[in-house]
Design a protein around this motif. Structure first.
Motif, PDB file in Angstrom:
ATOM      1  N   VAL A  96      62.322  77.351 -52.932  1.00 38.66           N
ATOM      2  CA  VAL A  96      61.940  76.071 -52.761  1.00 38.66           C
ATOM      3  C   VAL A  96      61.643  75.625 -51.496  1.00 38.66           C
ATOM      4  N   VAL A  97      62.016  76.433 -50.441  1.00 36.37           N
ATOM      5  CA  VAL A  97      61.793  76.191 -49.083  1.00 36.37           C
ATOM      6  C   VAL A  97      60.353  77.092 -48.699  1.00 36.37           C
ATOM      7  N   THR A  98      60.713  78.455 -48.990  1.00 32.62           N
ATOM      8  CA  THR A  98      59.538  79.252 -48.500  1.00 32.62           C
ATOM      9  C   THR A  98      58.190  79.237 -48.890  1.00 32.62           C
ATOM     10  N   SER A  99      58.152  78.699 -50.096  1.00 37.66           N
ATOM     11  CA  SER A  99      56.696  78.534 -50.727  1.00 37.66           C
ATOM     12  C   SER A  99      56.053  77.278 -50.190  1.00 37.66           C
ATOM     13  N   GLU A 100      56.577  76.181 -49.452  1.00 39.67           N
ATOM     14  CA  GLU A 100      55.983  75.264 -48.737  1.00 39.67           C
ATOM     15  C   GLU A 100      55.476  75.713 -47.448  1.00 39.67           C
ATOM     16  N   TYR A 101      56.286  76.623 -46.735  1.00 37.17           N
ATOM     17  CA  TYR A 101      55.857  77.218 -45.587  1.00 37.17           C
ATOM     18  C   TYR A 101      54.682  77.915 -45.757  1.00 37.17           C
ATOM     19  N   GLY A 102      54.717  78.868 -46.968  1.00 34.07           N
ATOM     20  CA  GLY A 102      53.647  79.914 -47.020  1.00 34.07           C
ATOM     21  C   GLY A 102      52.271  79.147 -47.356  1.00 34.07           C
ATOM     22  N   THR A 103      52.352  77.845 -48.108  1.00 30.35           N
ATOM     23  CA  THR A 103      51.033  77.183 -48.477  1.00 30.35           C
ATOM     24  C   THR A 103      50.938  76.183 -47.430  1.00 30.35           C
ATOM     25  N   GLY A 104      51.733  75.874 -46.412  1.00 31.37           N
ATOM     26  CA  GLY A 104      51.436  74.777 -45.586  1.00 31.37           C
ATOM     27  C   GLY A 104      51.844  73.330 -46.038  1.00 31.37           C
ATOM     28  N   MET A 105      52.276  73.376 -47.226  1.00 33.37           N
ATOM     29  CA  MET A 105      52.820  72.033 -47.900  1.00 33.37           C
ATOM     30  C   MET A 105      53.832  71.306 -47.041  1.00 33.37           C
ATOM     31  N   ILE A 106      54.842  72.144 -46.385  1.00 31.24           N
ATOM     32  CA  ILE A 106      55.733  71.523 -45.410  1.00 31.24           C
ATOM     33  C   ILE A 106      55.291  70.532 -44.457  1.00 31.24           C
ATOM     34  N   ARG A 107      54.040  70.767 -43.893  1.00 30.09           N
ATOM     35  CA  ARG A 107      53.549  69.863 -43.110  1.00 30.09           C
ATOM     36  C   ARG A 107      53.366  68.336 -43.495  1.00 30.09           C
ATOM     37  N   ALA A 108      52.825  68.464 -44.817  1.00 29.98           N
ATOM     38  CA  ALA A 108      52.605  67.116 -45.529  1.00 29.98           C
ATOM     39  C   ALA A 108      53.795  66.553 -46.191  1.00 29.98           C
ATOM     40  N   THR A 109      54.957  67.343 -46.446  1.00 24.31           N
ATOM     41  CA  THR A 109      56.133  66.889 -46.615  1.00 24.31           C
ATOM     42  C   THR A 109      56.983  66.102 -45.581  1.00 24.31           C
ATOM     43  N   LEU A 110      56.723  66.826 -44.343  1.00 29.72           N
ATOM     44  CA  LEU A 110      57.359  66.314 -43.168  1.00 29.72           C
ATOM     45  C   LEU A 110      56.597  64.882 -42.724  1.00 29.72           C
ATOM     46  N   ALA A 111      54.996  64.922 -42.764  1.00 28.33           N
ATOM     47  CA  ALA A 111      54.404  63.993 -42.449  1.00 28.33           C
ATOM     48  C   ALA A 111      54.823  62.458 -43.293  1.00 28.33           C
ATOM     49  N   ALA A 112      55.003  62.883 -44.519  1.00 28.79           N
ATOM     50  CA  ALA A 112      55.554  61.660 -45.742  1.00 28.79           C
ATOM     51  C   ALA A 112      57.045  61.282 -45.375  1.00 28.79           C
ATOM     52  N   VAL A 113      57.859  62.146 -45.160  1.00 28.35           N
ATOM     53  CA  VAL A 113      59.276  61.917 -44.696  1.00 28.35           C
ATOM     54  C   VAL A 113      59.870  62.755 -43.301  1.00 28.35           C
ATOM     55  N   PRO A 114      59.538  62.005 -42.229  1.00 31.68           N
ATOM     56  CA  PRO A 114      59.736  62.412 -40.929  1.00 31.68           C
ATOM     57  C   PRO A 114      61.214  62.745 -40.593  1.00 31.68           C
ATOM     58  N   ARG A 115      62.258  62.316 -41.151  1.00 38.49           N
ATOM     59  CA  ARG A 115      63.585  62.517 -41.058  1.00 38.49           C
ATOM     60  C   ARG A 115      63.704  63.773 -41.868  1.00 38.49           C
ATOM     61  N   ARG A 116      64.161  64.660 -41.017  1.00 40.65           N
ATOM     62  CA  ARG A 116      64.226  66.342 -41.619  1.00 40.65           C
ATOM     63  C   ARG A 116      65.330  66.532 -42.419  1.00 40.65           C
ATOM     64  N   GLY A 117      66.391  65.554 -42.030  1.00 45.85           N
ATOM     65  CA  GLY A 117      67.684  65.598 -42.765  1.00 45.85           C
ATOM     66  C   GLY A 117      67.665  65.290 -44.281  1.00 45.85           C
ATOM     67  N   SER A 118      66.556  64.271 -44.250  1.00 46.45           N
ATOM     68  CA  SER A 118      66.502  63.544 -45.661  1.00 46.45           C
ATOM     69  C   SER A 118      65.660  64.584 -46.655  1.00 46.45           C
ATOM     70  N   VAL A 119      64.858  65.298 -45.947  1.00 46.09           N
ATOM     71  CA  VAL A 119      64.160  66.324 -46.723  1.00 46.09           C
ATOM     72  C   VAL A 119      65.162  67.492 -47.227  1.00 46.09           C
ATOM     73  N   LEU A 120      65.983  67.979 -46.431  1.00 41.39           N
ATOM     74  CA  LEU A 120      66.931  68.837 -46.868  1.00 41.39           C
ATOM     75  C   LEU A 120      68.015  68.469 -47.780  1.00 41.39           C
ATOM     76  N   LEU A 121      68.297  67.123 -47.661  1.00 41.24           N
ATOM     77  CA  LEU A 121      69.030  66.630 -48.393  1.00 41.24           C
ATOM     78  C   LEU A 121      68.489  66.385 -50.131  1.00 41.24           C
ATOM     79  N   ASP A 122      67.413  65.845 -49.949  1.00 40.21           N
ATOM     80  CA  ASP A 122      66.546  65.889 -51.293  1.00 40.21           C
ATOM     81  C   ASP A 122      66.348  67.331 -52.070  1.00 40.21           C
ATOM     82  N   LYS A 123      66.038  68.105 -51.228  1.00 41.94           N
ATOM     83  CA  LYS A 123      66.081  69.708 -51.996  1.00 41.94           C
ATOM     84  C   LYS A 123      67.336  70.096 -52.393  1.00 41.94           C
ATOM     85  N   ALA A 124      68.228  69.803 -51.651  1.00 44.08           N
ATOM     86  CA  ALA A 124      69.819  70.409 -52.089  1.00 44.08           C
ATOM     87  C   ALA A 124      70.108  69.448 -53.165  1.00 44.08           C
ATOM     88  N   VAL A 125      69.714  68.395 -53.490  1.00 45.49           N
ATOM     89  CA  VAL A 125      70.343  67.571 -54.734  1.00 45.49           C
ATOM     90  C   VAL A 125      69.754  67.914 -55.839  1.00 45.49           C
TER      91      VAL A 125
END
Length: 273
Positions: A96-125
């Motif tokens: 769920v996490v490492t695939s985004e780092y591998g493809t670079g998708m994590i940059r787009a995710t953080l650009a859309a949702v700058p609050r990293r706590g929200s990103v982590l919470l969404d993934k966890a839920v």
């Protein structure tokens, strides 16, 4: 003389973009979660290993189970597939996490949702919710399939028997916890193979090796390993009788998972994507 500037109230003034709402980001994470092929493969494998192997072992060993030659309670075999289904929960939580780092998708995710706590919470839920449901469904299917053969030999286990419902629910709780544990490791390590290897080592390899340590301290080390502590809640009758009670063990495992996620959150906030 100083001129007075009057602002026209009807004039369109650009607004500062608000942060996305939790519901919107959660829905986006849900879509992203299911569009990755590894999600369906992992969940399918989880069900096949959990329910399929439980049914298979009950069919293959029902004679020995009925005569007591195994030396274990028949109920122990109704959650036997958990040993293997937990591997897929670890893998899915990591991906769920490492695939985004591998493809670079994590940059787009953080650009859309700058609050990293929200990103982590969404993934966890999303991850925890899906694995909980998948774990319970897998446990129920394994129980129904395996118990069918046990009942034919007169050693079946009823739903009303002590620990059965708790184990079926606990299977979902434990697999959800394992996924979140792996999610934390994935954020800390950010490399798929390394994170999965370390997760499996902590849950399976070191957890079993710890029983070989001498003395009382060795027994406590074994109890505290994540797989040994958390897995008891998902077993009707644990094969190893020296661990914590089911809910105590799960509480210990939950605390360990929270620590890993907390460290992952701190690291996630400080590192560049």
């Amino acid at each position: 003389m100083i001129d007075t500037v009057v602002l026209d109230p009807n004039r369109n003034v650009p607004r500062v973009r608000e942060h996305p709402r939790f519901g919107a980001t959660l829905h986006a994470e849900w879509i992203k979660f299911w569009t990755v092929r590894s999600t369906r493969w992992s969940l399918g494998l989880l069900f096949l290993l959990g329910a399929g192997l439980t049914t298979l072992i009950c069919w293959a060993a029902v004679g020995d189970i009925a005569t007591g030659e195994t030396g274990e309670s028949p109920a122990s075999f109704l959650t036997w597939g958990l040993l293997f289904s937990q591997l897929t929960a670890l893998a899915l939580g990591t991906l769920v996490v490492t695939s985004e780092y591998g493809t670079g998708m994590i940059r787009a995710t953080l650009a859309a949702v700058p609050r990293r706590g929200s990103v982590l919470l969404d993934k966890a839920v999303v991850l925890g919710g899906v694995l909980f449901v998948a774990g319970v469904v897998t446990a129920v299917a394994g129980y129904l399939g395996g118990n069918l053969f046990l009942e034919n030999e007169g050693v079946g286990v009823a739903l009303s028997d002590d620990g059965v419902l708790r184990a079926l629910l606990g299977n979902g709780l434990y697999l959800a916890g394992l996924g979140l544990f792996a999610l934390g490791l994935g954020l800390l390590i950010r490399h798929t193979a390394a994170a999965i290897t370390i997760g499996m080592a902590l849950v399976l390899v070191l957890g079993n090796l710890a029983y070989a340590l001498p003395g009382t301290w060795g027994e406590w080390v074994a109890k505290l390993m994540p797989g040994n502590a958390g897995g008891t809640v998902a077993q009707i009758v644990p094969f190893e009788g020296s661990g914590f009670t089911p809910w105590t063990g799960f509480a210990v495992f939950t605390a360990e998972t929270v620590v890993v996620l907390g460290a992952a959150y701190v690291t996630f906030r400080r590192r560049d994507a």
